[in-house]
Design an enzyme around this catalytic site. Sequence first.
Site, PDB file in Angstrom:
ATOM      1  N   LYS A  15      17.034  21.099 -11.402  1.00  0.00           N
ATOM      2  CA  LYS A  15      17.000  19.585 -11.320  1.00  0.00           C
ATOM      3  C   LYS A  15      17.612  18.176 -12.109  1.00  0.00           C
ATOM      4  O   LYS A  15      18.397  18.902 -13.046  1.00  0.00           O
ATOM      5  CB  LYS A  15      16.097  20.056 -12.327  1.00  0.00           C
ATOM      6  N   GLU A  73       9.607   8.346 -17.312  1.00  0.00           N
ATOM      7  CA  GLU A  73       8.619   8.813 -17.159  1.00  0.00           C
ATOM      8  C   GLU A  73       7.807   8.394 -18.724  1.00  0.00           C
ATOM      9  O   GLU A  73       6.558   7.921 -18.710  1.00  0.00           O
ATOM     10  CB  GLU A  73       8.538  10.241 -16.955  1.00  0.00           C
ATOM     11  N   HIS A 119       0.893  -1.489  -0.247  1.00  0.00           N
ATOM     12  CA  HIS A 119      -0.077   0.006  -0.120  1.00  0.00           C
ATOM     13  C   HIS A 119       1.292   0.701   0.476  1.00  0.00           C
ATOM     14  O   HIS A 119       0.306   2.418  -0.185  1.00  0.00           O
ATOM     15  CB  HIS A 119      -0.960   0.563   1.403  1.00  0.00           C
ATOM     16  N   SER A 168      16.357  20.614 -16.128  1.00  0.00           N
ATOM     17  CA  SER A 168      15.034  21.314 -16.439  1.00  0.00           C
ATOM     18  C   SER A 168      15.405  23.061 -17.437  1.00  0.00           C
ATOM     19  O   SER A 168      16.699  23.528 -16.547  1.00  0.00           O
ATOM     20  CB  SER A 168      14.625  21.731 -14.914  1.00  0.00           C
TER      21      SER A 168
END
Length: 471
Positions: A286, A293, A159, A280
């Site tokens: 970043k 992704e 979970h 980024s």
Amino acid sequence: MNQTTRLWGGRFRKPPDPRMMRLSSAAGAYSRLAPQDIAGGKAHAAELERAGLLSPDEMKLIVATLDAISGEFAAGTLLPGPEDEDIHTFIERVLVARIGATGAKLRAGRSRNDQAANNLKLYLREQSRLIGAMLAELLAALAGQAERHAASVCPGFTHLQSAQPVTFGHWLMAHGQALSRDATRLQDWDRRSTQSPLGAAALAGSAIALSPELSAKALGYDAPCENSVDAVGARDHVAEFLFVAAMLATNLSRLAEEVTLWTSRQFGWVVLDDAFATGSSIMPQKKNPDIAELSRGRAARLTGDLVAMLGALKGLPLAYNRDLAEDKRSAFDAVDVLGEVLPAFAGMIETMAARPEVMRAQAGAGFALATEVADYLARKGVPFAEAHEISGSLVRYCEEMGRELEHLDAVELSAIDPRLTEDVRACLTLDAAVAARSGFGGTAPARVAEQIARFRIWLAAFEDWTRGAQR
């Protein structure tokens, strides 16, 4: 387009409207099937020689011309033009232009229906092994990381909540096992795709090509399809291939999600190699897990490809219908997506740097050792239901007092229950917890090492399959 460049039209009084042809034509989009169409043409030429429709010299001329067309196509000097309705039209147009009426004889005894079915099946059989080879690289990268971290303790989750400590190698191999099943699905698919549609012609079989078993062997199949109607009307092998691709992409997506979490500042378990991350455009600090992704996003596309194919098949009468042309769009997309995702993913996994000290520091959080207390009591003869309640009481005490399980002293333990004696403390360590899971398939480092060794043996056999010649 004039009459001589179409494979049909004798009974029509008017030429096709350009608007209709824009919808119907797809030679350029399907040009990747030219090698398969040429291979089928060569096998069919041999069949026509056996039937007496081609002389040995005519058969050799056709085969030699098809070989020349194949070479020029591979070199990029010969491609379909706007006048070609499909890849079959393209090959026949060039063949007839070069050797005249002899080339026109090749159409006898076959149909675009069995050609189209054969082309895509041959293509997917080849691609299944190429996809398998790319998947094998990823599996090897996972196994390599797992070997390095077979004893590196990390949190285990259910979970998405801290549950029990495991080793990072064991967690990685969980993904490896799922992906290995995708690998075996590719092999299973290949075993069910060994029958040739050639010889089925339009639907009833051919009155001329009467030895399809020989054409099948020439193309690497085991045998011809048992039923000519099924041969041209079935696309379950395409739907199954798309399922395998979608399942593989889904399993990759699950791993991608975890990589995204692991590389976050909040987890900090893994640092990606600079060559397999992006930055980024506005935030210079970043470092983004774009491969993970993008892979998650591509998985949605492959699910869509599968649903599109199943939708096209649903309620479709036998034998051939043009709806089946959707098979190529979906199949090509699946092949292309996996061809992009798998190599990038393999590089990302192979080069990522895990941080065992960070994982270990988090592994005991959330009272992840509470199950050790319940197991300890169960081994002393306490019914597990009662042991569970006692362990829960211990956790509640720790929450109220702001303590950790492993830091409780003997007085505190016995106050919860007299059966919690001093020796329970030996169970309340991360290393003891993972070592205790020493059954087959457990997270004990020794068991993890054995799992990886078995996995390596299986992987070597799978790699041999990916290198195997088309049957």
